[in-house]
Design an enzyme around this catalytic site. Structure first.
Site, PDB file in Angstrom:
ATOM      1  N   ARG A   7       0.830  -1.207   0.000  1.00 24.36           N
ATOM      2  CA  ARG A   7       0.000   0.000   0.000  1.00 24.36           C
ATOM      3  C   ARG A   7       0.863   1.255   0.000  1.00 24.36           C
ATOM      4  O   ARG A   7       0.579   2.216  -0.737  1.00 24.36           O
ATOM      5  CB  ARG A   7      -0.923   0.003   1.226  1.00 24.36           C
ATOM      6  CG  ARG A   7      -1.948  -1.105   1.235  1.00 24.36           C
ATOM      7  CD  ARG A   7      -2.851  -0.999   2.462  1.00 24.36           C
ATOM      8  NE  ARG A   7      -2.092  -1.115   3.700  1.00 24.36           N
ATOM      9  CZ  ARG A   7      -2.534  -0.742   4.895  1.00 24.36           C
ATOM     10  NH1 ARG A   7      -3.725  -0.195   5.009  1.00 24.36           N
ATOM     11  NH2 ARG A   7      -1.795  -0.902   5.977  1.00 24.36           N
ATOM     12  N   SER A  34      -6.260   4.142   4.331  1.00 24.26           N
ATOM     13  CA  SER A  34      -5.972   2.708   4.316  1.00 24.26           C
ATOM     14  C   SER A  34      -5.414   2.276   2.962  1.00 24.26           C
ATOM     15  O   SER A  34      -4.439   1.521   2.897  1.00 24.26           O
ATOM     16  CB  SER A  34      -7.233   1.901   4.645  1.00 24.26           C
ATOM     17  OG  SER A  34      -6.927   0.533   4.719  1.00 24.26           O
ATOM     18  N   GLU A  55     -18.963   3.030  -4.236  1.00 24.13           N
ATOM     19  CA  GLU A  55     -18.069   2.478  -5.251  1.00 24.13           C
ATOM     20  C   GLU A  55     -18.690   2.464  -6.644  1.00 24.13           C
ATOM     21  O   GLU A  55     -17.988   2.659  -7.646  1.00 24.13           O
ATOM     22  CB  GLU A  55     -17.645   1.054  -4.857  1.00 24.13           C
ATOM     23  CG  GLU A  55     -16.612   0.987  -3.752  1.00 24.13           C
ATOM     24  CD  GLU A  55     -17.204   1.106  -2.362  1.00 24.13           C
ATOM     25  OE1 GLU A  55     -16.422   1.094  -1.379  1.00 24.13           O
ATOM     26  OE2 GLU A  55     -18.446   1.214  -2.241  1.00 24.13           O
ATOM     27  N   PHE A  80     -14.976  -4.523  -1.905  1.00 27.90           N
ATOM     28  CA  PHE A  80     -15.995  -3.532  -2.254  1.00 27.90           C
ATOM     29  C   PHE A  80     -15.860  -3.071  -3.703  1.00 27.90           C
ATOM     30  O   PHE A  80     -16.859  -2.945  -4.410  1.00 27.90           O
ATOM     31  CB  PHE A  80     -15.903  -2.333  -1.313  1.00 27.90           C
ATOM     32  CG  PHE A  80     -16.031  -2.691   0.138  1.00 27.90           C
ATOM     33  CD1 PHE A  80     -16.984  -3.612   0.573  1.00 27.90           C
ATOM     34  CD2 PHE A  80     -15.182  -2.137   1.077  1.00 27.90           C
ATOM     35  CE1 PHE A  80     -17.086  -3.967   1.906  1.00 27.90           C
ATOM     36  CE2 PHE A  80     -15.287  -2.473   2.427  1.00 27.90           C
ATOM     37  CZ  PHE A  80     -16.242  -3.390   2.836  1.00 27.90           C
ATOM     38  N   ASP A 114     -11.044  -8.260  10.337  1.00 27.66           N
ATOM     39  CA  ASP A 114     -12.427  -7.869  10.027  1.00 27.66           C
ATOM     40  C   ASP A 114     -13.295  -8.991   9.466  1.00 27.66           C
ATOM     41  O   ASP A 114     -14.476  -8.780   9.197  1.00 27.66           O
ATOM     42  CB  ASP A 114     -12.422  -6.684   9.053  1.00 27.66           C
ATOM     43  CG  ASP A 114     -11.976  -5.404   9.734  1.00 27.66           C
ATOM     44  OD1 ASP A 114     -12.226  -5.263  10.944  1.00 27.66           O
ATOM     45  OD2 ASP A 114     -11.374  -4.543   9.062  1.00 27.66           O
ATOM     46  N   ARG A 164      -2.513  -5.862   2.530  1.00 31.18           N
ATOM     47  CA  ARG A 164      -2.551  -4.887   3.622  1.00 31.18           C
ATOM     48  C   ARG A 164      -1.277  -4.885   4.476  1.00 31.18           C
ATOM     49  O   ARG A 164      -0.927  -3.872   5.081  1.00 31.18           O
ATOM     50  CB  ARG A 164      -3.760  -5.206   4.517  1.00 31.18           C
ATOM     51  CG  ARG A 164      -4.048  -4.184   5.609  1.00 31.18           C
ATOM     52  CD  ARG A 164      -5.237  -4.626   6.448  1.00 31.18           C
ATOM     53  NE  ARG A 164      -5.620  -3.619   7.425  1.00 31.18           N
ATOM     54  CZ  ARG A 164      -6.550  -2.692   7.244  1.00 31.18           C
ATOM     55  NH1 ARG A 164      -7.198  -2.645   6.081  1.00 31.18           N
ATOM     56  NH2 ARG A 164      -6.837  -1.820   8.175  1.00 31.18           N
TER      57      ARG A 164
END
Length: 309
Positions: A7, A34, A55, A80, A114, A164
């Site tokens: 990222r 993020s 989105e 998403f 999550d 991530r």
């Protein structure tokens, strides 16, 4: 500057590209800190569009911007951006062959805390099935940097998944990224391991541990589509069997793509991935990878199984 987090590598590269090409614009779905698109926002606020948790609209706006000569990069979590915006990506961006770049952050199991709602293990299958879409899964931060530059120069829809978590680089820094080109990271002649993303590093660890018993050829397949099928067959020609390793469902991703490539000259295959189930919450990334048997030891076991057949 070299990073060990995809990222951060992506965000930094995006800022560099923004200075080089004034047509690059960035759209975000309320996750900029993020996805690291906020780095572009800080550098070029007039070319950054915060779209909110929408989105579908983000993809449609990006399609419109591309028609004016802009190069839109749209950002959200992989689950998403590939799921909610599928209709707009298919109907507008891909049917129109529009020059939109889609970055799916926190892909696979990398958002370990999550759970299933945020862990996208179907995104490569979804994006791979859409005509005109290019699908990329970089092995590490170095390759994320190179891939981001490559898709900025390529004209057409691209989907790139981003991990991530931070981990060691396994590809060289500053090596140009060639879309569609698998690369051999370790030579071997017993078993060919075709891997992508985080699994590339695990395949290299497995090869090191097996070096005195079984010779593993480790191939980084960072472009899932288009796949150079002739090269896949060539690279595995001298091997007894094939392992595919991906942090993704075994349905529709790297394993499926390699199996299709090998249909004309099949070899015994083992598929390392997530076996038709959703993710779940865990205390750490490693804990989740262990739970789903996405480890160097699992690759070793698969190699031994194939070698002893």
């Amino acid at each position: 500057m070299s990073y060990n987090n995809q990222r951060n590598a992506y965000g930094s590269t995006l800022v560099e590209l923004g200075a080089e090409n004034k047509n690059i614009v960035v759209l975000e779905a309320d996750l900029g800190k993020s996805t690291m698109s906020h780095m572009f926002q800080q550098a070029y606020p007039d070319r950054y569009f915060e779209m909110g948790i929408a989105e579908q609209n983000m993809a449609s706006v990006a399609a419109g911007l591309s028609q004016t000569g802009k190069i839109p990069f749209i950002n959200s979590f992989a689950v998403f951006v590939s799921g909610r915006a599928f209709d707009q990506i298919r109907q507008t961006i891909c049917i129109g062959k529009l020059n939109v770049k889609i970055i799916g952050s926190s892909s696979g199991l990398s958002d370990f805390g999550d759970g299933a709602t945020h862990q996208d293990i179907e995104d490569m299958a979804i994006m791979r099935a859409i005509p005109n879409m290019t699908v990329i899964c970089p092995a590490d931060a170095n390759e994320m940097t190179a891939a981001t530059r490559a898709i900025a120069e390529y004209h057409g829809p691209c989907y790139v998944r981003s991990n991530r978590n931070s981990y060691d680089n396994v590809t060289p820094e500053d090596k140009p990224f060639v879309i569609g080109q698998p690369t051999v990271l370790r030579e071997g002649n017993d078993i060919a391991v075709f891997a992508c993303g985080y699994m590339v590093g695990l395949a290299l660890k497995a090869a090191d541990q097996l070096k005195d018993k079984i010779s593993l050829k480790v191939i980084n397949v960072s472009t899932i589509k288009p796949l150079n099928e002739a090269l896949i067959r060539e690279l595995s020609a001298d091997c007894k069997g094939i392992i595919t390793a991906e942090e993704h469902s075994i349905i529709g991703g790297l394993g499926s793509a390699v199996a299709q490539a090998m249909a004309a000259c099949p070899k015994p295959m083992e598929f390392m991935g997530i076996n038709d189930r959703f993710g779940c919450s865990a205390h750490s990334y490693k804990e989740l990878l262990d739970y789903y048997n996405l480890t160097d030891q699992s690759i070793i076991q698969a190699a031994e199984k194939l070698y002893n057949k």
